[in-house]
Design an enzyme around this catalytic site. Sequence first.
Site: not given
Length: 342
Positions: A87, A117, A193
């Site tokens: 993402h 992911d 992230s």
Amino acid sequence: MNIVISGPELGTGSASSSEVDDVLLDAYSSTVVNVAKKVSPSVVQIKVSGQPQPARQPAQRGRTHEGDGTGSGFVISTDGYLVTNNHVVAGASTIRVVLPDRDELPATLVGRDPATDIAVLKVYTDGLRAIRFADSGKVQVGQIAIALGNPYGFQYSLTAGVVSALGRTLRSESGRLIDDVVQTDAALNPGNSGGPLVNSQGDVIGVNTAIILPAQGLCFAVSSNLANRVVGKLITEGRVRRGYLGIAGQLINLTERIRQYNQLTARTGVMIASVEPDGVADNNNLRQGDIIVGYNGHEVATVDDLHKLLTDSTIGRSAQVIVLRDGRKRGVMVTPGELTGN
């Protein structure tokens, strides 16, 4: 027994300042400091542009504003392969990597897997320091977990906590469940992230992927074993292959009478809402309204069960699907195709 720690100002024969520091640093602090020194040269900041704004989701993964994004990543090989989250880079027109020495380089997207992911990038430069994946199967609840990344675009940040739980599942942006997720209370913020979650030896036990904003201390990382497998596929093949049945399904409760008559233990199944005759999968034996309760000898109670079973090894191989049709259990043959555009 009293222990007296003397500094240089207390007279001759006193300990040096470095020796005093060593004593004052307890074992926990020493561990975190050593991990920071070992891992920080391998953690990078990732900047992307031209990226569409995603829909808001309960598990927030951190974007700045429409068209721009920032995240974290880490070096896994000295020849320039980097790991981050899907993402972070999905849909980006340009990707740039900021190294710990502040050098900023263009990056090439090697491959990405929305279902877990995970994404892999490549930069071309010398002198990179890599960190390695640990065996997440050996991780235990309560052990030290240290997260590194670039929250809110700030270059390099470290938080420490413990592994709170193992074996969690997390819904990815593709709609599939990510299995074998590590839960930690090491604080994460938007921009973390894609950064590494490491153990006390500085080896990667997870790839930080999500936080739940209303909660405190609920942060998640894709386990190192799963990430390592996906990374290998992305580097060698550019994608992760998965089976595809060409159906739309939904969860349905099974009545007690149906369960007893067909000797089923699961209370739910997957009702086929539609069958796509697209030629990718051989699904001609499936019917709208069928309820799938088994696949190739395995029980199917949810759509997620079916997703787990449709691995790359199922592509092009005939298998028996157990369905309920007119209230009775029967077996039909299918041949999964390859899921594309995932």
